[in-house]
Design a protein around this motif. Sequence first.
Motif, PDB file in Angstrom:
ATOM      1  N   THR A 185     -13.208  -0.224   9.168  1.00 60.16           N
ATOM      2  CA  THR A 185     -14.457  -0.950   9.426  1.00 60.16           C
ATOM      3  C   THR A 185     -14.476  -1.384  10.897  1.00 60.16           C
ATOM      4  OG1 THR A 185     -13.416  -3.027   8.812  1.00 60.16           O
ATOM      5  CG2 THR A 185     -14.625  -1.882   7.066  1.00 60.16           C
ATOM      6  N   SER A 186     -15.579  -1.979  11.303  1.00 58.68           N
ATOM      7  CA  SER A 186     -15.678  -2.405  12.709  1.00 58.68           C
ATOM      8  C   SER A 186     -14.671  -3.510  13.018  1.00 58.68           C
ATOM      9  CB  SER A 186     -17.096  -2.887  12.993  1.00 58.68           C
ATOM     10  OG  SER A 186     -17.382  -4.007  12.196  1.00 58.68           O
ATOM     11  N   TYR A 187     -14.270  -4.258  11.967  1.00 60.07           N
ATOM     12  CA  TYR A 187     -13.339  -5.376  12.194  1.00 60.07           C
ATOM     13  C   TYR A 187     -11.909  -5.019  11.812  1.00 60.07           C
ATOM     14  CZ  TYR A 187     -14.581  -5.808   7.245  1.00 60.07           C
ATOM     15  OH  TYR A 187     -14.838  -5.533   5.923  1.00 60.07           O
ATOM     16  N   GLY A 188     -11.677  -3.889  11.189  1.00 59.32           N
ATOM     17  CA  GLY A 188     -10.327  -3.529  10.790  1.00 59.32           C
ATOM     18  C   GLY A 188     -10.301  -2.528   9.661  1.00 59.32           C
ATOM     19  N   TRP A 189      -9.952  -3.005   8.465  1.00 61.36           N
ATOM     20  CA  TRP A 189      -9.878  -2.108   7.301  1.00 61.36           C
ATOM     21  C   TRP A 189     -10.334  -2.874   6.067  1.00 61.36           C
ATOM     22  CZ3 TRP A 189      -8.158   2.959   8.037  1.00 61.36           C
ATOM     23  CH2 TRP A 189      -8.144   3.761   6.884  1.00 61.36           C
ATOM     24  N   ALA A 190     -10.982  -2.169   5.135  1.00 61.63           N
ATOM     25  CA  ALA A 190     -11.406  -2.832   3.894  1.00 61.63           C
ATOM     26  C   ALA A 190     -11.102  -1.928   2.706  1.00 61.63           C
ATOM     27  CB  ALA A 190     -12.902  -3.123   3.944  1.00 61.63           C
ATOM     28  N   ASN A 227     -18.196  -5.658 -17.646  1.00 62.95           N
ATOM     29  CA  ASN A 227     -16.768  -5.625 -17.985  1.00 62.95           C
ATOM     30  C   ASN A 227     -15.939  -5.066 -16.850  1.00 62.95           C
ATOM     31  OD1 ASN A 227     -17.032  -6.752 -20.532  1.00 62.95           O
ATOM     32  ND2 ASN A 227     -17.619  -4.769 -21.412  1.00 62.95           N
ATOM     33  N   SER A 228     -16.577  -4.254 -16.010  1.00 68.07           N
ATOM     34  CA  SER A 228     -15.828  -3.697 -14.880  1.00 68.07           C
ATOM     35  C   SER A 228     -16.419  -4.212 -13.568  1.00 68.07           C
ATOM     36  CB  SER A 228     -15.860  -2.178 -14.914  1.00 68.07           C
ATOM     37  OG  SER A 228     -17.188  -1.726 -14.831  1.00 68.07           O
ATOM     38  N   GLY A 229     -15.554  -4.386 -12.602  1.00 68.64           N
ATOM     39  CA  GLY A 229     -15.998  -4.888 -11.303  1.00 68.64           C
ATOM     40  C   GLY A 229     -15.006  -4.487 -10.237  1.00 68.64           C
ATOM     41  N   PHE A 230     -14.903  -5.298  -9.186  1.00 65.22           N
ATOM     42  CA  PHE A 230     -13.956  -4.965  -8.116  1.00 65.22           C
ATOM     43  C   PHE A 230     -13.568  -6.233  -7.361  1.00 65.22           C
ATOM     44  CE2 PHE A 230     -18.173  -4.662  -6.194  1.00 65.22           C
ATOM     45  CZ  PHE A 230     -18.021  -5.406  -5.029  1.00 65.22           C
ATOM     46  N   VAL A 231     -12.501  -6.108  -6.614  1.00 64.70           N
ATOM     47  CA  VAL A 231     -12.147  -7.169  -5.666  1.00 64.70           C
ATOM     48  C   VAL A 231     -12.055  -6.492  -4.303  1.00 64.70           C
ATOM     49  CG1 VAL A 231      -9.630  -6.960  -6.082  1.00 64.70           C
ATOM     50  CG2 VAL A 231     -10.566  -9.067  -5.119  1.00 64.70           C
ATOM     51  N   GLN A 232     -12.595  -7.153  -3.295  1.00 66.84           N
ATOM     52  CA  GLN A 232     -12.559  -6.574  -1.942  1.00 66.84           C
ATOM     53  C   GLN A 232     -11.547  -7.297  -1.074  1.00 66.84           C
ATOM     54  OE1 GLN A 232     -16.336  -5.577  -0.105  1.00 66.84           O
ATOM     55  NE2 GLN A 232     -15.545  -6.068   1.938  1.00 66.84           N
ATOM     56  N   LEU A 233     -10.786  -6.523  -0.342  1.00 67.35           N
ATOM     57  CA  LEU A 233      -9.814  -7.077   0.603  1.00 67.35           C
ATOM     58  C   LEU A 233     -10.176  -6.587   2.002  1.00 67.35           C
ATOM     59  CD1 LEU A 233      -6.528  -6.087  -1.308  1.00 67.35           C
ATOM     60  CD2 LEU A 233      -7.857  -8.167  -1.612  1.00 67.35           C
ATOM     61  N   ASP A 234     -10.167  -7.492   2.965  1.00 73.15           N
ATOM     62  CA  ASP A 234     -10.481  -7.123   4.355  1.00 73.15           C
ATOM     63  C   ASP A 234      -9.332  -7.541   5.262  1.00 73.15           C
ATOM     64  OD1 ASP A 234     -13.405  -6.395   4.023  1.00 73.15           O
ATOM     65  OD2 ASP A 234     -13.462  -8.463   3.316  1.00 73.15           O
ATOM     66  N   TRP A 235      -8.839  -6.578   6.034  1.00 74.81           N
ATOM     67  CA  TRP A 235      -7.831  -6.909   7.045  1.00 74.81           C
ATOM     68  C   TRP A 235      -8.515  -6.908   8.408  1.00 74.81           C
ATOM     69  CZ3 TRP A 235      -6.740  -4.058   2.738  1.00 74.81           C
ATOM     70  CH2 TRP A 235      -5.609  -4.417   1.991  1.00 74.81           C
ATOM     71  N   HIS A 236      -8.323  -7.947   9.179  1.00 73.01           N
ATOM     72  CA  HIS A 236      -8.849  -7.923  10.542  1.00 73.01           C
ATOM     73  C   HIS A 236      -7.857  -8.513  11.519  1.00 73.01           C
ATOM     74  CE1 HIS A 236     -10.452 -12.012   9.596  1.00 73.01           C
ATOM     75  NE2 HIS A 236     -10.754 -11.453   8.443  1.00 73.01           N
ATOM     76  N   GLY A 237      -8.106  -8.234  12.804  1.00 69.86           N
ATOM     77  CA  GLY A 237      -7.142  -8.620  13.844  1.00 69.86           C
ATOM     78  C   GLY A 237      -6.408  -7.367  14.293  1.00 69.86           C
ATOM     79  N   THR A 238      -5.168  -7.526  14.738  1.00 70.81           N
ATOM     80  CA  THR A 238      -4.371  -6.351  15.134  1.00 70.81           C
ATOM     81  C   THR A 238      -3.608  -5.877  13.899  1.00 70.81           C
ATOM     82  OG1 THR A 238      -4.156  -7.465  17.252  1.00 70.81           O
ATOM     83  CG2 THR A 238      -2.786  -5.508  16.912  1.00 70.81           C
ATOM     84  N   ILE A 239      -4.106  -4.799  13.337  1.00 77.08           N
ATOM     85  CA  ILE A 239      -3.579  -4.343  12.045  1.00 77.08           C
ATOM     86  C   ILE A 239      -2.512  -3.277  12.292  1.00 77.08           C
ATOM     87  CG2 ILE A 239      -4.227  -3.405   9.786  1.00 77.08           C
ATOM     88  CD1 ILE A 239      -7.133  -4.157  10.556  1.00 77.08           C
ATOM     89  N   PRO A 240      -1.374  -3.359  11.605  1.00 78.50           N
ATOM     90  CA  PRO A 240      -0.350  -2.307  11.777  1.00 78.50           C
ATOM     91  C   PRO A 240      -0.851  -0.953  11.249  1.00 78.50           C
ATOM     92  CG  PRO A 240       0.233  -3.789   9.989  1.00 78.50           C
ATOM     93  CD  PRO A 240      -0.963  -4.377  10.659  1.00 78.50           C
TER      94      PRO A 240
END
Lengths: 383, 148
Positions: free
Chosen positions: B136-141, B77-90
């Motif tokens: 993260t190594s690629y940006g933010w998660a 019933n419970s879970g999560f959604v993951q968002l990853d930002w990569h590139g040049t992040i503000p």
Amino acid sequence: MDSVLKIEGMRKSLGKSLLYTLPMFLITFMFMTGGKPNFADPVSALAMLTAFLLVNILYFLMHYTGKTDRYRAVLFIIFALSLSYTLIHNMVEVRKSMTFSQADILECRIPFCHLVIPMMILPAAFTKSIIFPGSIISGFANISSMVVLWLVATIVLGRGFCSWGCFYGGWDDGFSRIKKRPVIKKISELWKWMPFAVLIMVMLTAALSMMPTYCSWICPFKAVTEFEQVTSVESATKAGIFLSLFGGLVVVLPVMTRKRTQCSFLCPLGAINSLSNKITPFTVKIDKGSCNECFKCVEVCPLYALTPEDIKAGKVSLFCSKCGKCVDACSKKAIHYGIRGIPAGTMKNFSRNLFLFVSFLFMAIFSAGSIINTLQGLLKLIF
Amino acid sequence: MKKVKIIAGISWAFLCLILIIILFPGLNSFSLSVSKLPFMKLNPRYTGGEIANQVISKSCTLDIRKPVFNGFLKERNSGFVQLDWHGTIPDIIKDSIDYDYDGKKDFYVLIDRKNSKTVLEPIDRKVKDVLISTPTSYGWAIRVGLIK
């Protein structure tokens, strides 16, 4: 006089011992150098040469002296120390600490070790996926290669993996040798079934939580490898459990009992490996005709694998890790390495030679990388 | 029968000897074969799930992954959604997310990367809280907790 002659029966002459060491010498040379020794970097060359000589001298001494356990234990303990050094060194170099972060988990960069395998089984069967934040095929200690190494070693050696292949076992093996006499002499036999209870518990909890619960909450060897960053009450509790179990089961109890208590009372993989003792061709056999029932073997067995009843029945229990301690201790050579199908008391030398070659070769090659790496690190400190 | 047992035992022992000798030189190819087995893939709870949508802005890209509700025998019933930002992040990330693609925003997220602060404003009742927010190594998660 009779017992002296029988002990000498396992020993070999200098020439014969060298001859028996030759195949090990050639194979380890090929594996450690790739057939082309590189002398360009003197530190690496010296580290490689030292590791190469170490394994071959130990193997030679096994044949020359007729003793198994004392030389096995040297390499086994060095393997455990060097692997911890290698892991910690890698982590400190890459992450500047022994802890792993949430990013390491999210990016699936956690090194995989064989202790996770029991927890993989149910989720792999029911969800067709692996519940571990590691890499399936690429990088250091990836899941596929560790599964292959463990699977083959377990089929070949059975629970012998715990004394010839496990890179943690050397820790409690080492501590169990510190005192000459045990302070605690009697521990209930029932405790040796505990790993089966731990196995069932971690398999079920891992499946239900979809988390490798043993690694997350119990594994004592997190204390000498890596653990989660302490950022909350939960992670602090986990770190406390790891350190307490390491202190209690890997250091204090082995010193006090002269037994490998972590392997005997906790390790869930040891329980699986015990079952695989049923399929391996290599066993430890008791020749009832030669046995004088002194029970010295029962006293020295580090894994509570032997009882007086087992000796009287002429059978070694499934907990045996084929470390060779009982074989070395038996003055009558009534307990010996054997091969399934060959009656006890016969073809002792043939069985021992074949088992030693297979088991020592596995340990020598498996441990070579981390031993060379550790020696390089130490040599760089000196030069 | 005794002889058959002895021959079988010795044959099995020699087969094991061969297995150990070929194990290390063949480790890479054995591992590759094992990695192709149907169950040898990481559970979405660890990978974060498949990328369902990419939002590309001037300098960085946001990957919105499929919500993960995986359980052992059935979905949870419970879970999560993951968002990853990569590139040049503000330094400050401000985004409104529609993770289930129903055309309505489900939550706003504000991440102050310098101070490692994450603020979540749920819009949809299924959105609970921030489970993980990390560089993260690629940006933010981030992982945002969800209920069904």
